[in-house]
Design a protein around this motif. Sequence first.
Motif, PDB file in Angstrom:
ATOM      1  N   PHE A  33       0.807  -1.216   0.000  1.00  0.00           N
ATOM      2  CA  PHE A  33       0.000   0.000   0.000  1.00  0.00           C
ATOM      3  C   PHE A  33       0.840   1.266   0.000  1.00  0.00           C
ATOM      4  O   PHE A  33       0.328   2.352  -0.194  1.00  0.00           O
ATOM      5  CB  PHE A  33      -0.953   0.011   1.199  1.00  0.00           C
ATOM      6  N   LYS A  34       2.127   1.100   0.257  1.00  0.00           N
ATOM      7  CA  LYS A  34       2.949   2.298   0.338  1.00  0.00           C
ATOM      8  C   LYS A  34       3.610   2.637  -0.984  1.00  0.00           C
ATOM      9  O   LYS A  34       4.384   3.564  -1.086  1.00  0.00           O
ATOM     10  CB  LYS A  34       4.070   2.078   1.380  1.00  0.00           C
ATOM     11  N   GLN A  35       3.291   1.846  -2.013  1.00  0.00           N
ATOM     12  CA  GLN A  35       3.978   2.046  -3.296  1.00  0.00           C
ATOM     13  C   GLN A  35       3.739   3.449  -3.826  1.00  0.00           C
ATOM     14  O   GLN A  35       2.653   4.018  -3.699  1.00  0.00           O
ATOM     15  CB  GLN A  35       3.458   1.017  -4.301  1.00  0.00           C
ATOM     16  N   LYS A  36       4.765   4.011  -4.415  1.00  0.00           N
ATOM     17  CA  LYS A  36       4.640   5.384  -4.918  1.00  0.00           C
ATOM     18  C   LYS A  36       4.839   5.423  -6.428  1.00  0.00           C
ATOM     19  O   LYS A  36       5.424   4.517  -7.009  1.00  0.00           O
ATOM     20  CB  LYS A  36       5.736   6.262  -4.279  1.00  0.00           C
ATOM     21  N   GLU A  37       4.394   6.507  -7.000  1.00  0.00           N
ATOM     22  CA  GLU A  37       4.649   6.719  -8.423  1.00  0.00           C
ATOM     23  C   GLU A  37       6.136   6.928  -8.614  1.00  0.00           C
ATOM     24  O   GLU A  37       6.785   7.564  -7.794  1.00  0.00           O
ATOM     25  CB  GLU A  37       3.899   7.973  -8.841  1.00  0.00           C
ATOM     26  N   THR A  38       6.669   6.365  -9.694  1.00  0.00           N
ATOM     27  CA  THR A  38       8.093   6.619  -9.984  1.00  0.00           C
ATOM     28  C   THR A  38       8.216   7.247 -11.360  1.00  0.00           C
ATOM     29  O   THR A  38       7.330   7.120 -12.200  1.00  0.00           O
ATOM     30  CB  THR A  38       8.908   5.315  -9.979  1.00  0.00           C
ATOM     31  N   VAL A  39       9.313   7.904 -11.575  1.00  0.00           N
ATOM     32  CA  VAL A  39       9.583   8.480 -12.891  1.00  0.00           C
ATOM     33  C   VAL A  39      10.884   7.900 -13.398  1.00  0.00           C
ATOM     34  O   VAL A  39      11.903   7.948 -12.721  1.00  0.00           O
ATOM     35  CB  VAL A  39       9.696  10.017 -12.816  1.00  0.00           C
ATOM     36  N   GLU A  40      10.811   7.313 -14.582  1.00  0.00           N
ATOM     37  CA  GLU A  40      12.013   6.722 -15.179  1.00  0.00           C
ATOM     38  C   GLU A  40      12.450   7.573 -16.343  1.00  0.00           C
ATOM     39  O   GLU A  40      11.615   8.167 -17.037  1.00  0.00           O
ATOM     40  CB  GLU A  40      11.696   5.313 -15.707  1.00  0.00           C
ATOM     41  N   GLU A  41      13.742   7.591 -16.576  1.00  0.00           N
ATOM     42  CA  GLU A  41      14.226   8.355 -17.722  1.00  0.00           C
ATOM     43  C   GLU A  41      14.950   7.410 -18.665  1.00  0.00           C
ATOM     44  O   GLU A  41      15.746   6.586 -18.233  1.00  0.00           O
ATOM     45  CB  GLU A  41      15.195   9.429 -17.239  1.00  0.00           C
ATOM     46  N   ILE A  42      14.627   7.509 -19.943  1.00  0.00           N
ATOM     47  CA  ILE A  42      15.319   6.649 -20.915  1.00  0.00           C
ATOM     48  C   ILE A  42      15.810   7.490 -22.069  1.00  0.00           C
ATOM     49  O   ILE A  42      15.299   8.592 -22.320  1.00  0.00           O
ATOM     50  CB  ILE A  42      14.396   5.534 -21.480  1.00  0.00           C
ATOM     51  N   ARG A  43      16.796   6.948 -22.767  1.00  0.00           N
ATOM     52  CA  ARG A  43      17.287   7.618 -23.968  1.00  0.00           C
ATOM     53  C   ARG A  43      16.999   6.718 -25.155  1.00  0.00           C
ATOM     54  O   ARG A  43      17.336   5.538 -25.131  1.00  0.00           O
ATOM     55  CB  ARG A  43      18.797   7.866 -23.853  1.00  0.00           C
ATOM     56  N   VAL A  44      16.338   7.280 -26.141  1.00  0.00           N
ATOM     57  CA  VAL A  44      16.029   6.510 -27.350  1.00  0.00           C
ATOM     58  C   VAL A  44      16.393   7.348 -28.561  1.00  0.00           C
ATOM     59  O   VAL A  44      16.554   8.566 -28.465  1.00  0.00           O
ATOM     60  CB  VAL A  44      14.532   6.120 -27.421  1.00  0.00           C
ATOM     61  N   GLY A  45      16.496   6.664 -29.710  1.00  0.00           N
ATOM     62  CA  GLY A  45      16.809   7.389 -30.933  1.00  0.00           C
ATOM     63  C   GLY A  45      15.575   7.640 -31.773  1.00  0.00           C
ATOM     64  O   GLY A  45      15.463   8.621 -32.484  1.00  0.00           O
TER      65      GLY A  45
END
Lengths: 216, 300, 670
Positions: free
Chosen positions: C324-336
């Motif tokens: 229940f404590k899970q939070k939103e995360t933000v991931e960063e990726i690099r694509v072409g």
Amino acid sequence: MSLPTPPAVQSDDGASIESMKQVVRRIKFESELDLEFGERVAAKAYGQKLLSCIQCGTCSATCPLSHYMDYTPRKIIAMTREGFREEVLNSLTIWLCSSCYACQVQCPRQIHITDVMYALKREAISLGFYPRRLPIPVLAREFFKRVLKDGRNTESWLLISLYLRTNPFRMLKEAMLGLRLFVRGRLTVGRERVRRRDQLRAILTPGRPKNGGLVK
Amino acid sequence: MTYLYYPGCSLRSTGRAYEESLLTVFRALEIPLKELDDWNCCGATSYVSIDETDAFALAARNLALAEAQSSDGSVQLIAPCSACYLVLSKTERYLEDYPDVNAKINAALDRAGLRYHGKVDVRHPLDVLVNDFGLEKIAKRIKHPLTGLEVACYYGCQTVRPFATYDHPQYPETMDKIVKVLGAEPIDWPLKTRCCGGSLTGTIQEAGLRLNRALLKEAKGRDADLVATCCPLCQHNLECYQPRINRMYDEDIDIPVAYFTQLMGIALGCDERELGMHRLMKKPSLKHIMHPKGASANAW
Amino acid sequence: MPGKQTNGEIRIGFYVCHCGHNIGQTVDVKAVAAYAEKLPHVVVAREYKYMCSDPGQELIGEDVRASKLNRIIVASCSPLLHEHTFRTAVEKAGLNPFFFQMVNIRENVSWVHTDTAAATQKANDLVRAAVHRVAHHVPLEKKHVAIDPAVLVVGGGIAGIHAALTLANAGKKVTLVEREATIGGHMAKFDKTFPTLDCAACILTPKMSQVKNHPNITLWTYSEVASVEGFVGNYTVRVRRKPRYINEELCVGCMECIEKCVYKEGKTSDEFNVGLSKRKPVYIPFPQATPQVVLIDPEVCIEFKSGKCKKTCVEACDRDAIDFKQKETVEEIRVGTIILATGFKTFDARRVPVYGYGKYPNVYTSLEVERLVNASGPTGGELILRDGRRPKTVGIIHCVGSRDKNTNRWCSRTCCMYSLKLAHLLKEHTDAEVYNFYIDIRAAGKTYEEFYDKLLEENIHFIRGRVAEVTDWAVRPSEEGRLVIRAEDTMIGIVRRVPVDMVVLAVGMEPQTDAGDVRRLFNISCSTEGFFLERHPKLAPVDTFTDGIFIAGACQGPKDIPDSVAQAGAAAAQALALIDRGEIELEPNTAYVEAELCSGCKTCLGLCPYHAITRNEELKKAEINEALCKGCGTCVAGCPSGAIHQHLFEDDMIFSELSGLLEPQPADCC
């Protein structure tokens, strides 16, 4: 009045082919069509997009009077576009249309169908294409004359002139109703009039004779 | 702001009760209303069947007069009769949208020394009462709620199509809202805007009668005690041909048809005669249904 | 920094093309060549039938060598067609390709004028202008930008899935981002697919599972793209991953938690079943969801609303996956490269109240019926209507919210076929009388017409007439208690009233509600209808006007599954073409800032439609990213200090072209 069936077509050599036990010959040659008819009508009803009609039938489906018409509204649009002038102007459809606008509001091409019906009415009246005693154009003409003269309409006198010109016996039929309305003050004897009738006469097409003679 | 009022020819004749009840109700609600002086016939459906330019010009004279007789920036002209409402709205709209029409019509008006500058807003009384005046204010002044009355709200066609923007063109609700605030119950029925035939009852009577038969039969079938209308021709058609319909189609329809303004007047406690109740063909039915609180039975 | 040609002498080679009759018939090309020969710096002036041909191009090469030319002008067709061809020819001849100037005397002269004398004069004027201009041309270098091989696919419907698999199978690393908690898109909701009547889930789920298991695909469901920065080959994308409140690594999809939830039955509208059934706060979209992980809806879960739940779900889970404590995360990726396959939404049938949707209980949309006839749907595949009845007559109304100026102008392409399919399925399930009310039957695909034939043989009624209304007003006793469809049977030519028990509305396809926001996020265009815009409707249906971003599937326009899959493959191929080339060449007509003149006023930043200009906060100067710059010239014109210039469109080039054009001629009269 009862509702007619579409007329049998004449062949183009002028002779009419009598129906022999239900056999009727129906064909239309291009030479019999008036190709400018559609354009003329469209130009009158504010350049309406008759050409965009996809013949979907929504107008006929929603029209509360379509099942009394000899040609449904959809057919009238198709026929007008193709130049079937005789059939369209002789149809009962254009007179049965009560301009309720149900078709115009639902048309997926936003064609002003009711305006087209009015244009066809005008075309028919100006060309005299209607039986002399058909009440609707007669009513329109009487209405027109009365308003041109007085500026306002008095329903009692309008109805009387309508019946006199179409079917005087109806006056007897409607007399009871007329009386019941009269005693409740809903039919008046005095004529409603506008004071500045001169303004009206100036505004409405000048040179028009007082009895509302029709010109196009 | 004073509303200008355009009666139209019918409200001086078959639709007399509509004018009487409308004026009485507006007076009771203290909404300032002034009759357009020297108004002329709008042309209804007949004029435009003869000559379109004349039809617009005829209607436009009223718009020009309205502009001249009002000092408001936007002139509010109320037209209760559906045909008048439609013709005047159409004229106002086409003069705005089509410059060539505007030029032609203003040239015609010019011959009479008149001009239309586009300042008129043509309004229907339903729109004015609900959207300008407000249902809450009406509710506050109800003296005799019409409890237990089931009303079939019949709008007719030209009140809501094609130019009216204040309500839906096939499923309107403005009159239903008024009826509800009066304490009555508007029935849910699918024929609210199905045409009554207009002048067809006078010309091709069978077609007209059948249309009215469908409306009346459905209203009766859904247990309506009366039909409320907002157009003089609809009221006339629905009310006056019931015996004939019963005879021709073997029906048993006997339902009162009143103007919504008459219902409003009764709920607001106005005088019956001033509301034109005596002009209806079916007054006795109305008596049995209404049980105004605190008023004696003889009041009606 | 522009500079004059160092060796001083300008030597121009001029070529005018007949282009067969295209130019030659209207412009007197011989006269133009003769005229050009007399202009300053013109050393060679030739006319030739087809300059773009190999011999034509070789002419240039020969003349450069023989006459030591250092500027080339070709007067022929539009640069859009052959500027690249001639620049390559010039480069092959040993000159910098940007010493070349093209003059359009076809689209701008011979194709739009009929007066030959005036046309020839106009051609002469244009040539003269070019001669003045080209003298100021300087050598430019083409830029190359490296392409990151990773790809982002946005949208996990059939198009996104196919594109991702194609790229992953080619060995590229793909991140597939899907907004819903499962991939599968609309196709997962269908029962059978036309015209083969394959079970949709049966053909889709293997692909979904391939996506899940593919080593080259990173699947992020319940996630959305938050921001996109960069340019072709070098995108930085931030993805917001919404919390399921379930640990995705631990959950195996046993669904015990759903079974044991304190809610005995679901109370929340089930989106997968299009609102026809209810679900609990802890749920899985459908049994074959991929990933096979449940999720918790915090809006209705008691633990979230009050904090006082027994949490029977936690007890039931033997993997301890609930968090229940899970939070939103933000991931960063690099694509072409990026492929957008975000799909469509169905038309809201409430916008057409005459059809009674929402008013009469037994009026359904096509998507709802897909769930009804589906064996894993809310009624287990039994045709039980909302009021409990089983229909004996069904009316299917085509073109709801399509082909209509009052709602959506376009044809949604799939509805005729899916209406035919539903007609077949409904008949199969109920043996009811089925009526299809249509305007046209659009059955253009492979074996689609044959499918229509089959339906006719099943005695499905086809009435050609657009339906005006669905009403409960009964005229005849047989209509009592039923819904009546009124339409004109235009073929037979009569108005008909058909009483039915069930109405199915074939709703059209529209862009997603947030298509406008999404397209702005990725900096691509959309059409007036709101669908993503392709670079060319015929020849580049999956490219966009933004390099490196491709579109596929229904987000580009209404289409069916075969076309979506085809476009997905095409988009993957376009991406692969970029990736395998490894680098991209940029046209050097970019703008650049002359730093000494820049006052740091920031006017240019807001002017750039491609977000190519940034402000260097340390130096307080504007900087232009050449890879993003498209050379539109807006900033050049807008800079109040005149500090921005544009390669290939320098001031001296433009002014000389103008003065060349306006030079008074002896033949000129007033």
